[in-house]
Structures are given as structure tokens and as C-alpha cells.
Design an enzyme around this catalytic site. Structure first.
Site, PDB file in Angstrom:
ATOM      1  N   HIS A   1      -1.075   4.041   4.760  1.00  0.00           N
ATOM      2  CA  HIS A   1       0.292   3.582   4.475  1.00  0.00           C
ATOM      3  C   HIS A   1       1.059   3.328   5.779  1.00  0.00           C
ATOM      4  CE1 HIS A   1       4.232   3.265   2.600  1.00  0.00           C
ATOM      5  NE2 HIS A   1       4.671   4.243   3.366  1.00  0.00           N
TER       6      HIS A   1
ATOM      7  N   GLU B   1       3.314  -2.803   0.073  1.00  0.00           N
ATOM      8  CA  GLU B   1       1.938  -2.952   0.556  1.00  0.00           C
ATOM      9  C   GLU B   1       1.107  -3.817  -0.388  1.00  0.00           C
ATOM     10  OE1 GLU B   1       1.939   1.521   0.859  1.00  0.00           O
ATOM     11  OE2 GLU B   1       0.318   1.033   2.270  1.00  0.00           O
TER      12      GLU B   1
ATOM     13  N   LYS C   1      16.927   5.450  -0.021  1.00  0.00           N
ATOM     14  CA  LYS C   1      16.040   6.399  -0.696  1.00  0.00           C
ATOM     15  C   LYS C   1      16.805   7.360  -1.607  1.00  0.00           C
ATOM     16  CE  LYS C   1      12.141   5.724   1.797  1.00  0.00           C
ATOM     17  NZ  LYS C   1      10.812   5.517   1.219  1.00  0.00           N
TER      18      LYS C   1
ATOM     19  N   ARG D   1      13.977  -1.468  -0.154  1.00  0.00           N
ATOM     20  CA  ARG D   1      13.465  -1.869   1.167  1.00  0.00           C
ATOM     21  C   ARG D   1      14.492  -2.625   2.002  1.00  0.00           C
ATOM     22  NH1 ARG D   1       9.605   1.722   1.496  1.00  0.00           N
ATOM     23  NH2 ARG D   1       8.042   1.504  -0.153  1.00  0.00           N
TER      24      ARG D   1
ATOM     25  N   GLN E   1      16.986  -0.062   3.251  1.00  0.00           N
ATOM     26  CA  GLN E   1      16.268   0.784   4.220  1.00  0.00           C
ATOM     27  C   GLN E   1      16.092   0.072   5.567  1.00  0.00           C
ATOM     28  OE1 GLN E   1      12.333   1.753   2.806  1.00  0.00           O
ATOM     29  NE2 GLN E   1      11.838   3.058   4.564  1.00  0.00           N
TER      30      GLN E   1
ATOM     31  N   THR F   1      14.930  10.064  -6.935  1.00  0.00           N
ATOM     32  CA  THR F   1      13.529  10.430  -6.719  1.00  0.00           C
ATOM     33  C   THR F   1      13.060  11.078  -8.015  1.00  0.00           C
ATOM     34  OG1 THR F   1      14.018  10.905  -4.395  1.00  0.00           O
ATOM     35  CG2 THR F   1      11.933  11.744  -5.265  1.00  0.00           C
TER      36      THR F   1
ATOM     37  N   GLU G   1       3.580   9.403  -4.700  1.00  0.00           N
ATOM     38  CA  GLU G   1       3.473  10.571  -3.828  1.00  0.00           C
ATOM     39  C   GLU G   1       3.081  11.822  -4.623  1.00  0.00           C
ATOM     40  OE1 GLU G   1       6.533  11.084  -0.949  1.00  0.00           O
ATOM     41  OE2 GLU G   1       7.071   8.962  -0.900  1.00  0.00           O
TER      42      GLU G   1
ATOM     43  N   GLU H   1       7.237   4.462  -4.463  1.00  0.00           N
ATOM     44  CA  GLU H   1       6.317   5.129  -3.547  1.00  0.00           C
ATOM     45  C   GLU H   1       5.582   6.197  -4.343  1.00  0.00           C
ATOM     46  OE1 GLU H   1       8.330   6.267   0.116  1.00  0.00           O
ATOM     47  OE2 GLU H   1       8.027   4.217   0.874  1.00  0.00           O
TER      48      GLU H   1
ATOM     49  N   ASP I   1      10.640  14.709   2.706  1.00  0.00           N
ATOM     50  CA  ASP I   1       9.612  13.710   2.407  1.00  0.00           C
ATOM     51  C   ASP I   1       8.842  13.388   3.685  1.00  0.00           C
ATOM     52  OD1 ASP I   1       8.148  11.959   0.875  1.00  0.00           O
ATOM     53  OD2 ASP I   1       9.596  10.319   1.039  1.00  0.00           O
TER      54      ASP I   1
ATOM     55  N   ASP J   1       9.041   8.125  -5.230  1.00  0.00           N
ATOM     56  CA  ASP J   1      10.156   8.048  -4.277  1.00  0.00           C
ATOM     57  C   ASP J   1      10.664   6.589  -4.253  1.00  0.00           C
ATOM     58  OD1 ASP J   1      11.916   8.384  -2.142  1.00  0.00           O
ATOM     59  OD2 ASP J   1      10.345   8.131  -0.645  1.00  0.00           O
TER      60      ASP J   1
HETATM   61 CA    CA Z   1       8.537   8.372   0.631  1.00  0.00          CA
END
Ligand code: CA
Length: 398
Positions: free
Chosen positions: A119, A344, A239, A223, A226, A243, A187, A185, A112, A219
Site C-alpha cells: 500500500h 489503488e 479521515k 482523498r 486529504q 471510521t 484494515e 481503506e 491508525d 477507514d
Molecule cells: Ca487508514
């Protein structure tokens, strides 16, 4: 629009210009490879008679390489556009409502990246407000990490809220329990077909020789887990719990009309990352939370191209395997409604989103459903639909 005898609804992004590959199981048979046309799937084993399609994975086709990918695609187009072949071809069509869609390929390695400047800048501003938003390496190489291939799951798979260890800066000690900051996420994923041998590397110009096509990726990211675990070795359990990928792999050949030049790169990358044939892609995502659109991230603004990502990840001689998946990293544009993650969109939870039912969200609640779809321009004014990846949050088992 190219004419086909197959039923394609007006305005569909799954015309003959697209023809994405997937793995489906009809009610009365085994899982096998097909291509989507309109709201049907064409059984390729039945239509073309090649045993490579009678397997529950695209990997056999992926391993054959670019020349064969192009030949097979041309053969499918010829079948679907020749009125004389309608009777035989129609016998190999299944309505999507009568099939189950599976993971389209066996995922070998999963990498990834972190290729969106918007971002990376947003996260840098949130987490390191007193220093430069981008770390010193960011404009010299596409930053990435190795993820967990075995937990890449097909669209529709429930996503169980992960438990993990976390510690807010104000806490005295870490605790273990369900994540309270579960995020998405948005992607784009790139599916590697043709492998390489250990010790060799791939130039940016050989991207299309090795990459078969693209899919939509979510993904999922915890948080709080992480933030506590990632220093100094990067993402791990925040993570690796899941996925999700979309069921259809859109071949690169369907994206020719979507190619655009990537934004200007300053400083100019080192020679092994320079690109003559640019692989920017004019793909626009739509992110829905419980049926409400919350964002439309544009892929065209990504700083690093996928050809540069592939060149970087093999520049040390690491080999590619058929079925490798590499994802772009969260796609975020410059505008607020173009951000590809909740962290975000809600600015680290300080600006909640209001949903249609009047409820507010910072991060995901149990029962929430997130659906990410994407489209791109096709040839002659047509539209290429990449399909969607969806998942519902299930509670942490007690
Ligand atoms: Ca990612």
C-alpha cells in the site's frame, strides 16, 4: 470441529473455535454483552451471571486483563460443549435476526498505522513518481497518526459524504464542497484491554497481555480533502468524518491457528521493535462494492506486526487506556486484485472499475454500499469468520 449443543450451520465460521464478543439489544431488553455462536448470540449476563456482561460495552471485561479473558472464554466453551447444560444455555440464546448490534466497546484513543509495504509503495508511486516510493523512515518504524475516536461507528451506520476544502495542483485557489474522491481503506483493528501507566512502555513480547482481540475496520477517506490538508501534519478532516468497525471482536485466542511469520524485515529494526514471537496473521479480507467482489487483500503480507505497532506507540511512555483501538493501515497485497483501497484499485482514478450493472467507478457515488469481511484458518481445519463491516454512502446535507 468441537461439538456444541448450540445450532451451528454447516460451514459456519462462528463455531466454538471462534466465539467473538459483541454488544446486542434484544427486542425486549437493554443492550448487553454476548458472544456469537452460529447465527445466534449467547446472552452472557444470563448464561454466566456476571454483572460485567449486563452493560452495553465490552470495556468492563477488557479492563480485567488476559488471565480473566482466558478464564471467561474457557467458561463459555464449557457451557456450550456440555450436553447437560443445553437447557439452561439454550434459554440464553437469541437469533441474530431478533437483536440489534451496537458498537461493541467505548473507543478510548484511536491510532491508525500504515503497515503494508504494498500500500505504501503504491501510494508513493502515485504521489511522488519522481522519487523513492517509500520515505526514509518507513522501514525503521511503523508510521502512524492519531485519529478521531469519537467518530468510530458500528457497521451499518450511514456514511455521510464529507464536505471539505480541496485544491488540485492545477487549481488557482481552494474551494469548499462535497468530496469528489470518497474512498475506502480495508484494515484490521486491534482492541486494547489492559491499560498501562503513563511513562511505561510495552515490549513486543507483551502484545497478548494488552490486546484483547481484533475487528474489521473501514477507514473511510476523502482523498481530495486529504491531499490538500495533509502537509505537514498528516491526515485530519479527510479521515475523521467516520471510521466503521465490525460488530464482533474476535479474541486473540481464536487466531492461534492463523499466526504466521511476518515478511523478512530488512533492515533489522532497532532492538525495541524486534520480535521473538511473531504476530503475523493469515487473515484474508473480501471487499464488495454494491454486492460485487472487487478485492481480496491478504493480511499475512503486512510488513509491520501489530506487536511492533503497539511497542512503537508506547515507546515514548504514552499510556494505553482500556478501549484504545489501533488499526493496521490499508491492507494491500502484491496483486492488482489484492489492493485494499479504490485509489489503488483504480490507480488514482485512471483505471475505473466496471461493476455488474455496467456502471463504472473510480471513487464512491452516493448510495454505494461497501462491505468488507474477513476470515482466518481455525484449529483442526475449521474457519474463523471475523464478520463484516458495511456502510452506505449518504449525500452531503445541502
Ligand atoms: Ca487508514
Amino acid at each position: 470441529m468441537t461439538t456444541t449443543w448450540a445450532p451451528v450451520p454447516a460451514g459456519s465460521g462462528f463455531g466454538v473455535e471462534n466465539l467473538p464478543y459483541g454488544v446486542f439489544r434484544p427486542v425486549d431488553g437493554a443492550a448487553r454483552v454476548g458472544v456469537r455462536i452460529g447465527d445466534h448470540v449467547l446472552d452472557l449476563a444470563a448464561a454466566l451471571g456476571d454483572p460485567v456482561f449486563a452493560t452495553p460495552s465490552l470495556n468492563g471485561l477488557l479492563a480485567r486483563g488476559r488471565t480473566e479473558w482466558s478464564r471467561v472464554r474457557a467458561e463459555i466453551v464449557a457451557l456450550l460443549t456440555d450436553p447437560a447444560r443445553e437447557t439452561d444455555g439454550a434459554a440464553a440464546l437469541h437469533p441474530l435476526t431478533e437483536v440489534t448490534l451496537h458498537l461493541p466497546f467505548e473507543v478510548a484513543d484511536y491510532v491508525d498505522f500504515y503497515a503494508s509495504e504494498h500500500h505504501a509503495t503504491n501510494l508513493g508511486r502515485m504521489f511522488r513518481p519522481d522519487s523513492a516510493a517509500l520515505l526514509p523512515n518507513w522501514k525503521h518504524l511503523p508510521v502512524g497518526y492519531h485519529g478521531r475516536a469519537g467518530t468510530v461507528v458500528p457497521s451499518g451506520t450511514p456514511v455521510v459524504r464529507p464536505a471539505g476544502q480541496r485544491k488540485a495542483p492545477s487549481d488557482d485557489a481552494p474551494v469548499f464542497g462535497p468530496s469528489g474522491r470518497l474512498d475506502i481503506e480495508t484494515e484490521l483493528g486491534f482492541v486494547v484491554g489492559a491499560p498501562t501507566t503513563l511513562g511505561s512502555s510495552i515490549g513486543t513480547g507483551d502484545f497478548a497481555e494488552h490486546v484483547f482481540g481484533v475487528c474489521v475496520v473501514n477507514d473511510w477517506s476523502a482523498r481530495d480533502i486529504q491531499a490538500w490538508e495533509y502537509v505537514p501534519l498528516g491526515p485530519f478532516l479527510g479521515k475523521s468524518f467516520a471510521t466503521s468497525i465490525s460488530p464482533w471482536i474476535v479474541p486473540l485466542e481464536a487466531l492461534e491457528a492463523a499466526r504466521v511469520v511476518v515478511p523478512t524485515q530488512d533492515p533489522v529494526p532497532l532492538p525495541h521493535l524486534r520480535e521473538i514471537e511473531k504476530w503475523g496473521l493469515d487473515i484474508v479480507f473480501e471487499v464488495e462494492l454494491n454486492g460485487v467482489q472487487i478485492s481480496r487483500p491478504p493480511y499475512a503480507q503486512m510488513y509491520w506486526s501489530p506487536a511492533q505497532m503497539l511497542a512503537h506507540m508506547t515507546s515514548n511512555g504514552a499510556s494505553l487506556r482500556t478501549g484504545d483501538l489501533f488499526a493496521s493501515g490499508t491492507v494491500s497485497g502484491p496483486e492488482r486484485d489484492q489492493r485494499g483501497s479504490l485509489i489503488e484499485l483504480t490507480w488514482n482514478g485512471t483505471e475505473p472499475l466496471r461493476l455488474a450493472d455496467g456502471s463504472e467507478r473510480t471513487f464512491l457515488s452516493d448510495g454505494d454500499v461497501v462491505t468488507i469481511s474477513a476470515t482466518a484458518p481455525g484449529p483442526n481445519g475449521t474457519r474463523i469468520d471475523l464478520g463484516e463491516v458495511t456502510g452506505r454512502i449518504a449525500p452531503t446535507p445541502s
